[in-house]
Design a protein around this motif. Sequence first.
Motif, PDB file in Angstrom:
ATOM      1  N   ALA A 297       0.831  -1.209   0.000  1.00  8.40           N
ATOM      2  CA  ALA A 297       0.000   0.000   0.000  1.00  8.40           C
ATOM      3  C   ALA A 297       0.860   1.250   0.000  1.00  8.40           C
ATOM      4  O   ALA A 297       0.587   2.220  -0.724  1.00  8.40           O
ATOM      5  CB  ALA A 297      -0.935  -0.009   1.209  1.00  8.40           C
ATOM      6  N   GLY A 298       1.917   1.234   0.802  1.00 11.27           N
ATOM      7  CA  GLY A 298       2.787   2.402   0.887  1.00 11.27           C
ATOM      8  C   GLY A 298       3.589   2.641  -0.373  1.00 11.27           C
ATOM      9  O   GLY A 298       3.776   3.790  -0.793  1.00 11.27           O
ATOM     10  N   LYS A 299       4.057   1.580  -1.011  1.00 10.60           N
ATOM     11  CA  LYS A 299       4.893   1.721  -2.199  1.00 10.60           C
ATOM     12  C   LYS A 299       4.082   2.017  -3.457  1.00 10.60           C
ATOM     13  O   LYS A 299       4.470   2.849  -4.276  1.00 10.60           O
ATOM     14  CB  LYS A 299       5.721   0.455  -2.407  1.00 10.60           C
ATOM     15  N   LEU A 300       2.968   1.333  -3.614  1.00  8.30           N
ATOM     16  CA  LEU A 300       2.184   1.497  -4.841  1.00  8.30           C
ATOM     17  C   LEU A 300       1.204   2.655  -4.767  1.00  8.30           C
ATOM     18  O   LEU A 300       0.952   3.335  -5.758  1.00  8.30           O
ATOM     19  CB  LEU A 300       1.423   0.206  -5.157  1.00  8.30           C
ATOM     20  N   GLY A 301       0.636   2.872  -3.589  1.00 13.53           N
ATOM     21  CA  GLY A 301      -0.386   3.904  -3.457  1.00 13.53           C
ATOM     22  C   GLY A 301       0.132   5.233  -2.977  1.00 13.53           C
ATOM     23  O   GLY A 301      -0.527   6.258  -3.138  1.00 13.53           O
ATOM     24  N   GLY A 302       1.297   5.240  -2.355  1.00 15.13           N
ATOM     25  CA  GLY A 302       1.820   6.479  -1.800  1.00 15.13           C
ATOM     26  C   GLY A 302       1.322   6.715  -0.385  1.00 15.13           C
ATOM     27  O   GLY A 302       0.544   5.941   0.171  1.00 15.13           O
ATOM     28  N   ASP A 303       1.762   7.826   0.184  1.00 13.76           N
ATOM     29  CA  ASP A 303       1.474   8.101   1.592  1.00 13.76           C
ATOM     30  C   ASP A 303      -0.008   8.269   1.878  1.00 13.76           C
ATOM     31  O   ASP A 303      -0.501   7.819   2.911  1.00 13.76           O
ATOM     32  CB  ASP A 303       2.236   9.356   2.038  1.00 13.76           C
ATOM     33  N   ARG A 304      -0.749   8.915   0.983  1.00 14.87           N
ATOM     34  CA  ARG A 304      -2.162   9.157   1.243  1.00 14.87           C
ATOM     35  C   ARG A 304      -2.950   7.852   1.284  1.00 14.87           C
ATOM     36  O   ARG A 304      -3.817   7.654   2.142  1.00 14.87           O
ATOM     37  CB  ARG A 304      -2.741  10.106   0.190  1.00 14.87           C
ATOM     38  N   VAL A 305      -2.647   6.943   0.367  1.00  9.25           N
ATOM     39  CA  VAL A 305      -3.316   5.639   0.376  1.00  9.25           C
ATOM     40  C   VAL A 305      -2.874   4.830   1.586  1.00  9.25           C
ATOM     41  O   VAL A 305      -3.684   4.140   2.225  1.00  9.25           O
ATOM     42  CB  VAL A 305      -3.019   4.879  -0.930  1.00  9.25           C
ATOM     43  N   SER A 306      -1.593   4.908   1.903  1.00 14.73           N
ATOM     44  CA  SER A 306      -1.069   4.204   3.064  1.00 14.73           C
ATOM     45  C   SER A 306      -1.806   4.641   4.330  1.00 14.73           C
ATOM     46  O   SER A 306      -2.232   3.816   5.146  1.00 14.73           O
ATOM     47  CB  SER A 306       0.429   4.476   3.208  1.00 14.73           C
ATOM     48  N   LEU A 307      -1.982   5.939   4.478  1.00 12.03           N
ATOM     49  CA  LEU A 307      -2.720   6.465   5.627  1.00 12.03           C
ATOM     50  C   LEU A 307      -4.195   6.071   5.563  1.00 12.03           C
ATOM     51  O   LEU A 307      -4.839   5.875   6.594  1.00 12.03           O
ATOM     52  CB  LEU A 307      -2.580   7.985   5.691  1.00 12.03           C
TER      53      LEU A 307
END
Length: 207
Positions: free
Chosen positions: A121-131
């Motif tokens: 989630a953090g690598k593919l989606g970026g910080d906003r998706v990770s959060l």
Amino acid sequence: MDTLISALDSALRTVFASHHAARVNPGSVHTSTPPMSEAEKREASALMRVNHVGEVCAQALYTAQALATRDSALRQHLLAASEEETDHLAWTEERLRELGGRTSLLNPLWYAGAFGIGFVAGKLGGDRVSLGFVVETERQVEAHLQSHLDQLPSHDLASRAIVTQMKTDEARHAKEAESAGASALPRPVQGLMRVMAKVMTTVAHRV
């Protein structure tokens, strides 16, 4: 490399080590309570084991996301939340011992699965998706803890106090992730997370 070593250390400590809380166990004040039957102890133990697994997964999720992000401020935010979740691990472990129960035998599997989801989630989606994953996870955990409050014996005040404080902390973590810029996850993803959580809680209740 330092972050990677820290992530590995966190995984080993979460799965195999005993944990020590920075805060007082909310259940420790309830030393004089009515005795519980063996059936009540078994059920309370099973519920607390499920809660412990949830905290193992939370540790994995936060550690993976901290490893994935390039934002140092966000990394510190995630690691701080992870430290608070350590209190939950310690509290549930202590209560399990008091009830004569044990942690899940599948904790390494639960940790690995949650870590993988968090890192992707953090690598593919970026910080906003990770959060966004943090927000949705914490909301589902909050609902799950409420269901446990409905199921725990009414006179098991120690377990109920622990679950109540955990529920309060999880709600705050969700709000903090929202304030940090979380994006809402698509409904199909939310639904998939619920299905996965259901599988985990059902298995951990017994194993």
